[in-house]
Motif scaffolding. Structure first.
Motif, mmCIF file in Angstrom:
data_model
loop_
_atom_site.group_PDB
_atom_site.id
_atom_site.type_symbol
_atom_site.label_atom_id
_atom_site.label_comp_id
_atom_site.label_asym_id
_atom_site.label_seq_id
_atom_site.Cartn_x
_atom_site.Cartn_y
_atom_site.Cartn_z
ATOM 1 N N MET A 1 0.834 -1.193 0.000
ATOM 2 C CA MET A 1 0.000 0.000 0.000
ATOM 3 C C MET A 1 0.873 1.249 0.000
ATOM 4 S SD MET A 1 -3.376 -0.162 2.230
ATOM 5 C CE MET A 1 -4.794 -0.745 1.387
ATOM 6 N N THR A 2 0.376 2.265 -0.646
ATOM 7 C CA THR A 2 1.047 3.554 -0.697
ATOM 8 C C THR A 2 0.179 4.585 -0.012
ATOM 9 O OG1 THR A 2 2.069 2.986 -2.812
ATOM 10 C CG2 THR A 2 1.998 5.317 -2.236
ATOM 11 N N THR A 3 0.774 5.439 0.795
ATOM 12 C CA THR A 3 0.032 6.540 1.403
ATOM 13 C C THR A 3 0.273 7.789 0.565
ATOM 14 O OG1 THR A 3 0.333 5.607 3.612
ATOM 15 C CG2 THR A 3 -0.305 7.924 3.483
ATOM 16 N N TYR A 4 -0.824 8.390 0.150
ATOM 17 C CA TYR A 4 -0.768 9.654 -0.575
ATOM 18 C C TYR A 4 -1.248 10.763 0.352
ATOM 19 C CZ TYR A 4 -0.011 7.261 -4.988
ATOM 20 O OH TYR A 4 0.527 6.505 -5.997
ATOM 21 N N PHE A 5 -0.550 11.876 0.307
ATOM 22 C CA PHE A 5 -0.888 13.059 1.083
ATOM 23 C C PHE A 5 -1.257 14.147 0.081
ATOM 24 C CE2 PHE A 5 2.350 10.543 3.124
ATOM 25 C CZ PHE A 5 1.817 10.337 4.389
ATOM 26 N N PHE A 6 -2.150 15.061 0.485
ATOM 27 C CA PHE A 6 -2.536 16.092 -0.465
ATOM 28 C C PHE A 6 -2.979 17.378 0.229
ATOM 29 C CE2 PHE A 6 -6.479 13.827 0.455
ATOM 30 C CZ PHE A 6 -7.409 14.851 0.596
ATOM 31 N N ILE A 7 -2.895 18.455 -0.552
ATOM 32 C CA ILE A 7 -3.580 19.688 -0.211
ATOM 33 C C ILE A 7 -4.612 19.869 -1.303
ATOM 34 C CG2 ILE A 7 -1.656 20.806 1.003
ATOM 35 C CD1 ILE A 7 -1.433 22.569 -1.626
ATOM 36 N N ALA A 8 -5.729 20.495 -0.956
ATOM 37 C CA ALA A 8 -6.780 20.752 -1.942
ATOM 38 C C ALA A 8 -7.356 22.138 -1.706
ATOM 39 C CB ALA A 8 -7.877 19.689 -1.824
ATOM 40 N N ALA A 9 -7.726 22.763 -2.796
ATOM 41 C CA ALA A 9 -8.338 24.094 -2.764
ATOM 42 C C ALA A 9 -9.043 24.278 -4.095
ATOM 43 C CB ALA A 9 -7.273 25.164 -2.550
ATOM 44 N N SER A 10 -9.594 25.464 -4.311
ATOM 45 C CA SER A 10 -10.202 25.712 -5.611
ATOM 46 C C SER A 10 -9.099 25.744 -6.663
ATOM 47 C CB SER A 10 -10.966 27.033 -5.613
ATOM 48 O OG SER A 10 -10.077 28.126 -5.596
ATOM 49 N N GLU A 11 -9.444 25.345 -7.858
ATOM 50 C CA GLU A 11 -8.478 25.370 -8.956
ATOM 51 C C GLU A 11 -7.952 26.788 -9.161
ATOM 52 O OE1 GLU A 11 -8.512 24.790 -13.746
ATOM 53 O OE2 GLU A 11 -9.767 23.425 -12.584
ATOM 54 N N LYS A 12 -8.828 27.768 -9.057
ATOM 55 C CA LYS A 12 -8.423 29.166 -9.236
ATOM 56 C C LYS A 12 -7.366 29.559 -8.201
ATOM 57 C CE LYS A 12 -10.129 33.888 -9.421
ATOM 58 N NZ LYS A 12 -11.265 34.779 -9.216
ATOM 59 N N PHE A 13 -7.578 29.167 -6.954
ATOM 60 C CA PHE A 13 -6.624 29.509 -5.905
ATOM 61 C C PHE A 13 -5.259 28.900 -6.185
ATOM 62 C CE2 PHE A 13 -4.534 28.641 -1.807
ATOM 63 C CZ PHE A 13 -4.456 29.929 -1.302
ATOM 64 N N LEU A 14 -5.237 27.608 -6.538
ATOM 65 C CA LEU A 14 -3.958 26.920 -6.731
ATOM 66 C C LEU A 14 -3.252 27.286 -8.036
ATOM 67 C CD1 LEU A 14 -4.521 23.291 -5.385
ATOM 68 C CD2 LEU A 14 -3.228 25.150 -4.346
ATOM 69 N N THR A 15 -4.004 27.656 -9.058
ATOM 70 C CA THR A 15 -3.362 27.894 -10.348
ATOM 71 C C THR A 15 -3.280 29.362 -10.762
ATOM 72 O OG1 THR A 15 -5.425 27.562 -11.575
ATOM 73 C CG2 THR A 15 -4.028 25.614 -11.206
ATOM 74 N N VAL A 16 -4.046 30.234 -10.117
ATOM 75 C CA VAL A 16 -4.046 31.642 -10.503
ATOM 76 C C VAL A 16 -3.607 32.548 -9.355
ATOM 77 C CG1 VAL A 16 -5.454 33.569 -11.343
ATOM 78 C CG2 VAL A 16 -5.861 31.257 -12.218
ATOM 79 N N GLU A 17 -4.229 32.391 -8.207
ATOM 80 C CA GLU A 17 -4.011 33.315 -7.095
ATOM 81 C C GLU A 17 -2.705 33.100 -6.340
ATOM 82 O OE1 GLU A 17 -7.502 33.182 -4.632
ATOM 83 O OE2 GLU A 17 -8.820 33.681 -6.305
#
Length: 105
Positions: A1-17
C-alpha cells in the motif's frame, strides 16, 4: 500500500491566485539535479475527492477543486504552511473507493 498526502483548494486559488507553478517548477528542477523521481502531481478536479471519505472536505472547497498529491508528507506540510488556506488529507492506495489516485474528471 502507498500513502498519498494532499492539499486541496479551488483550482483558481492553486493555479491563478498563488504562485504554486513557481514552487513546483523549482522542486522539479531540484529533483532533476539530484536524480530523484517526481513524487508530486497537480490534479485538476481529482476524482478521489468525490469519495465518501472526503465528502465533508470537498464540501468546503469551492468548485472546481484542484489538489497537489504526493507521497512526501513533508512536502505537503510545507505547502500547507506556505499556502495556508488549503485543505489537507491523506489516503491509502489501493482502497475500495479509489482505484486510480491520478484520475480526474
Amino acid at each position: 500500500m502507498t500513502t498519498y498526502f494532499f492539499i486541496a483548494a479551488s483550482e483558481k486559488f492553486l493555479t491563478v491566485e498563488e504562485p504554486i507553478e513557481e514552487i513546483l517548477k523549482e522542486r522539479m528542477r531540484n529533483y532533476k539535479e539530484n536524480n530523484k523521481e517526481i513524487d508530486f502531481w497537480l490534479l485538476k478536479n481529482p476524482l478521489f475527492l468525490q469519495t465518501t471519505q472526503f465528502v465533508d472536505l470537498k464540501a468546503k472547497i469551492p468548485s472546481p477543486p484542484a489538489a497537489i498529491l504526493s507521497t512526501d508528507k513533508k512536502f505537503i506540510t510545507f505547502l500547507k504552511l506556505r499556502l495556508e488556506f488549503v485543505a489537507v488529507g491523506e489516503f491509502e492506495f489501493p482502497n475500495a473507493e479509489i482505484t486510480d489516485p491520478f484520475k480526474v474528471e
